[in-house]
Structure formats: C-alpha cells, structure tokens
Design an enzyme around this catalytic site. Structure first.
Site, PDB file in Angstrom:
ATOM      1  N   ARG A  60       0.984  -0.974  -0.055  1.00 52.03           N
ATOM      2  CA  ARG A  60       0.001   0.178  -0.279  1.00 52.03           C
ATOM      3  C   ARG A  60       0.967   1.658  -0.045  1.00 52.03           C
ATOM      4  O   ARG A  60       2.101   1.049   0.064  1.00 52.03           O
ATOM      5  CB  ARG A  60      -0.891  -0.414   0.941  1.00 52.03           C
ATOM      6  CG  ARG A  60      -2.082  -0.631   1.477  1.00 52.03           C
ATOM      7  CD  ARG A  60      -2.527  -1.058   2.386  1.00 52.03           C
ATOM      8  NE  ARG A  60      -2.462  -1.186   3.363  1.00 52.03           N
ATOM      9  CZ  ARG A  60      -1.794  -0.219   4.246  1.00 52.03           C
ATOM     10  NH1 ARG A  60      -1.613   0.895   4.192  1.00 52.03           N
ATOM     11  NH2 ARG A  60      -0.897  -1.274   5.353  1.00 52.03           N
ATOM     12  N   THR A 244      -4.972 -14.559   9.625  1.00 60.58           N
ATOM     13  CA  THR A 244      -5.230 -14.837   9.061  1.00 60.58           C
ATOM     14  C   THR A 244      -4.876 -16.352   9.293  1.00 60.58           C
ATOM     15  O   THR A 244      -5.289 -17.510   9.161  1.00 60.58           O
ATOM     16  CB  THR A 244      -4.248 -14.734   7.201  1.00 60.58           C
ATOM     17  OG1 THR A 244      -5.106 -13.358   6.879  1.00 60.58           O
ATOM     18  CG2 THR A 244      -5.136 -15.906   6.799  1.00 60.58           C
ATOM     19  N   ASP A 258      -9.939 -10.694   7.909  1.00 59.58           N
ATOM     20  CA  ASP A 258      -8.998  -9.766   7.856  1.00 59.58           C
ATOM     21  C   ASP A 258     -10.656  -8.231   8.877  1.00 59.58           C
ATOM     22  O   ASP A 258      -9.493  -7.120   9.533  1.00 59.58           O
ATOM     23  CB  ASP A 258      -8.610  -9.112   6.786  1.00 59.58           C
ATOM     24  CG  ASP A 258      -7.901  -8.106   6.671  1.00 59.58           C
ATOM     25  OD1 ASP A 258      -6.947  -7.969   7.163  1.00 59.58           O
ATOM     26  OD2 ASP A 258      -7.296  -6.590   5.461  1.00 59.58           O
TER      27      ASP A 258
END
Length: 532
Positions: A60, A244, A258
C-alpha cells in the site's frame, strides 16, 4: 446460472464513463482468467492460479491516500491522520482520469461489502486490469445473478494503474493517488497496480459509515466454535501479526481473516475472501492456505516462480516480502457459509513486538483492553508498506490507523460500549520476538501461540496461576500445559536480564509518550490502566 447482460456503457453513465472501447460487466472467474492471460497480465500457474505482478508498488501507499475535504465531512474526519484534498483538485483528477480511459477496455464488478444484508455496502469496482477484477471478486462478496439485474452501487471505485497523477494539478503528493470523495461516493486510484488498495478502500468506507449506525468496524479476523456460532472470537491486528494464520484454526469455523463489523446481533465479515501472506508459507503448518496457491481462480501476487515448471518459491523475497494469495472463503474447508457469528466471547489483540519485551499472552481487564486498543502497538513488517524493509516498532491506533477516517476515540468508545454491554474476555497476544529483540532473538513459536490461544478460547486458561507483569500491570500465566514455562516470562528468555529491563523501560516510555494524545478524551479508569 448465467450473468444477465446489460448495456455496460449505460450502466456506467452516472460515473461519467461513456467512451470506453469495451466494458466487461461482471465476468465470472474463468472469463477473467482468460482475459488476463490474453492481455498478458500474468501467467497461468499450477492448478489454474493466476500469477500476477504488481510492478513498482508491492504494498500500500498510505502517504498517497487522501479524503476530499467537503463541508458535510469536515467535522467528522480525523484530519491529523487523513490527508485532505480539495474538491476542485478531485474534480480535475476525475475529469483527467475519465479522459484517460476513453477508448480503453474496462472490467466492472458489482459486489457487496458486508455479509449482513442489513448493513452491507453496494460497491462497483471499475478497473483497467482483468486480474484486478478477479482479485476484487475473490475478496468482496458476490451477489447472486438475479441480484445483479437490480444492482445500484452506493459507492464506485475507478482504478487506473496506467494513469499518472500530476501533484501540482491534482493536489496530491506524487504520481500515485488514492482519493476518497465521501460526498460524491467515489474513489479514484491511479498509478499503482497493488490490488490491496481496492479492498482497503472499501474497508475505509465502512469504517466511516458504520459508526453512525452504532456498528463497530474492526480490523480483525474472526472465528467461532465448530458447532457453536455464539462462541465467537475476534483477532485484532495489523498485517503481519498473524490474523489470517491464527483465525484459520481447523478446530474452529472461520468467519473471515481481516475485516468485520460488530452489531447488536453479532459479528459479520465485510469480505468474501482472504488475502494471505505467502512468504515462508509452510504446507504442514498451514495446509489449506498453502493449497490455495495452486487453486483455480486464486490470484498469486509477486511470488517468484520457476519459468518452466511454474513451481512457486515461498522463501524468495527478492520482489517483496509482501507476497500474497487472494482466494474466496469457500477455498477453506472450515469457513462459515454465512460469514456471521454471535457476539464475541473473546477479544484477542495481536501484536508483533520487535523489542522482545511482551509475553506471548496476557489477560487484560476491560480498561487495559481499551488502553492497548487505542495504543495499537505492533511492528510494521517488511513489505506491507512501500519502503519498509525490516520490522519497525509502531503505534497504529485501533490496530488500523491507515484505514480509520474518524478519530480513534470514536472507535474506542464503540468497543468500550460493546464490551460493557455484552462482556468478553480480553487477551493481548505477542507473535513477535522472544529471547531478545529483532536481530538477536527469534520469532515466537507458532505452536506455542496456538496452544495458548486454544487455552484462552476454550476457557481452560482462566483456571491457571497468573502473575502481575511489573511493566504493564496485566496478568500473565505462570504455567500452561504444552508451553515451556520459560517462554511465558520474557525476561527469562533473554541471556542478559539487565538488557531486558532496559529494553522494557524503553518500551514502557514509548507507550506512555504515544498515549498522551488520548488522555483528554478517555475516562479515568482507562487512564489508571495505562501503565501498571
């Protein structure tokens, strides 16, 4: 079952996209894979997984994310955490992107954000890349074919990786931009092929919208007992802390990995898939996640593979440490069919402590839970964001500051009220380092973490002896079956106990300095719980 065909350009008229050469509307997985291969966007891997590269951006770009500053959101946004963009700059960006996509092939997916029909968000995702369409179809929730005929998006995402923003003209920081216009219900993404920007944009939207409905949006994974939907647990944590991995427990039912919401009736997954890290993924420890990397329709991002055999190299981080696989929830055998759970009985806050100070598990009072929730201490893990090459200690409030458009006290108060209303056992779990800090110690053994979590979730941990931690004041178990006693006392795992004490004092001071910003907004009980 076929997907209803419509005039795609008519469908996109209200988004201003009227001159695309061809628009592919809600293609299913085989067609998306076929289109991606035909367009040279990736290779067909073993088992039919799509092997894709995100190019320069392998994580990101949080510094390139903006919220448009309009009168109706001015007093609701946490501007210290969210960079503003003017309406005029956004309008220029939008106009230039619409001009850019003229004559181009586009892929549209109409999807839901949220498993609870009462609270879900209808989202349209318009992309230049077929594999982005496959990715977001895996990650969000897919309407039935008959629902698509009446689908009207509340928000639209337009993603153009080939468009380069102009900072001077578009009011952004670089050629990469993620711009959210909450008033126009429109998100623009440019100059990044990292697919995670799509899903996190939807998460940011839900983080803005749901608090006004009294719903707590959470950056967490979740599961429930195999035969007990009311035995729910949530796992807060940033990427790399184990959300996860730890929620995909074969002894429990996976709700999601998530993003979730907590309403008065229980918890619900925002998504319809998982986005798991694959670096050093162990087929013995995580067989089902490992299997998704060779599953038809999975999207494998930025993994190195043999060009002839197509075998994936799970240890090679030469492209990025943030290698990922995106797959639908039904790829996991114990995934919930509804993605719904009851009110959580256990709240686990995951942290990856690169200092090697925190114990592998600690029991928190409600006030201590609020302190650690607002603090959001962890370490940024290599590859999750651009420029992060090794773990860096950080405080990310609510375990998700990059995705929080409102002030942290809004989410903190919501969680505090939920815990007070429904009750829950709260735990802090360190999946980071033991026996020393990063570079000296080693990562916490996953088997020990799993054993401690199982004991917390089945209630047996509440019956063991606890000691009070001298640094943070929370309770730490002294002995737990199946876990070495020495591991439960971090100071004993260090070769130099004095060095541990200095490191602990340093971390305590960091916590106190960071938490000072919240003191004016919290009640006295949380202030007293701040540092034990």
């Amino acid at each position: 079952m076929t997907t209803p065909r419509v005039n795609p350009n008519k469908r996109l008229e209200h988004q201003g996209v009227t001159d695309a050469s061809e628009v592919h509307y809600n293609l299913l997985e085989p067609a998306l894979v076929e289109a991606a291969l035909k367009r040279g966007e990736g290779r067909l891997g073993l088992g039919g997984a799509l092997l894709a590269s995100t190019g320069t951006h392998t994580g990101r770009s949080p510094k390139d994310k903006f919220i448009v500053r309009t009168a109706d959101v001015e007093d609701k946004i946490w501007w210290e955490n969210n960079a503003p963009m003017s309406s005029d700059a956004f309008d220029r960006l939008y106009a230039d992107m619409l001009e850019h996509v003229k004559g181009r092939e586009l892929f549209v997916q109409d999807l839901y954000g949220g498993a609870d029909p009462a609270h879900r968000l209808d989202v349209r995702v318009v992309t230049e890349l077929a594999w982005h369409g496959l990715f977001i179809r895996n990650l969000l929730r897919r309407p039935a074919a008959e629902e698509l005929a009446q689908f009207e998006p509340e928000f639209t995402i337009i993603n153009c990786p080939s468009f380069k923003a102009d900072p001077a003209r578009h009011g952004c920081r670089s050629e990469t931009v993620i711009a959210l216009n909450l008033s126009k219900k429109l998100i623009l993404i440019a100059n990044t092929a990292y697919a995670g920007e799509n899903k996190k944009s939807v998460f940011t939207l839900l983080n803005y919208l749901l608090p006004e409905k009294g719903i707590m949006p959470m950056h967490c994974s979740a599961n429930h007992g195999l035969n007990d939907v009311d035995d729910s647990a949530v796992f807060f944590g940033l990427s790399g802390t184990g959300k996860t991995t730890l929620s995909a427990d074969p002894a429990r039912t996976l709700i999601g990995d998530d993003e979730h919401g907590w309403s008065d009736t229980g918890i619900f997954n925002f998504e319809g898939g998982c986005y798991a890290k694959t670096i050093n993924l162990d087929p013995e420890a995580e067989p089902e996640i490992y299997a998704t990397t060779s599953r038809f329709g999975s999207v494998v991002e930025n993994m190195v593979y043999d060009p002839d055999t197509l075998e994936l190299d799970f240890a090679d981080d030469s492209l990025t440490a943030n290698t990922r696989v995106a797959y639908p929830l039904d790829a996991i055998s114990n995934a919930s069919a509804t993605s719904l759970g009851g009110v959580p009985k256990n709240i686990i806050m995951l942290t990856c402590d690169a200092f090697g100070v925190l114990p592998p598990i600690a029991r928190l009072t409600p006030a201590q839970a609020m302190y650690h929730f607002l603090s959001g201490f962890t370490s940024k893990v290599a590859g999750t964001e651009q420029g992060v090459t090794e773990p860096q200690p950080t405080f990310s409030t609510c375990f998700g500051a990059p995705f929080m458009p409102r002030r942290p006290e809004v989410y903190g108060k919501l969680l505090q009220n939920k815990i007070a209303q429904f009750g829950a056992d709260c735990w802090l779990v360190n999946t980071g380092w033991t026996g020393g800090a990063y570079g000296t110690g080693s990562r916490m053994p996953i088997k020990a973490t799993r054993a401690l979590l199982s004991a917390a979730l089945d209630g047996s941990l509440s019956g063991v002896e606890f000691r009070r931690d001298p640094n943070f004041g929370f309770d730490v178990p002294v002995s737990v079956p199946g876990v070495a006693d020495v591991l439960l006392d971090p100071r004993r795992t260090w070769a130099d106990a004095d060095a541990y004490d200095r490191q602990a004092a340093k971390l305590v001071a960091m916590f106190a300095e960071n938490f000072a910003q919240y003191v004016p907004f919290i009640d006295d009980e949380i202030k007293r719980a701040a540092i034990g």
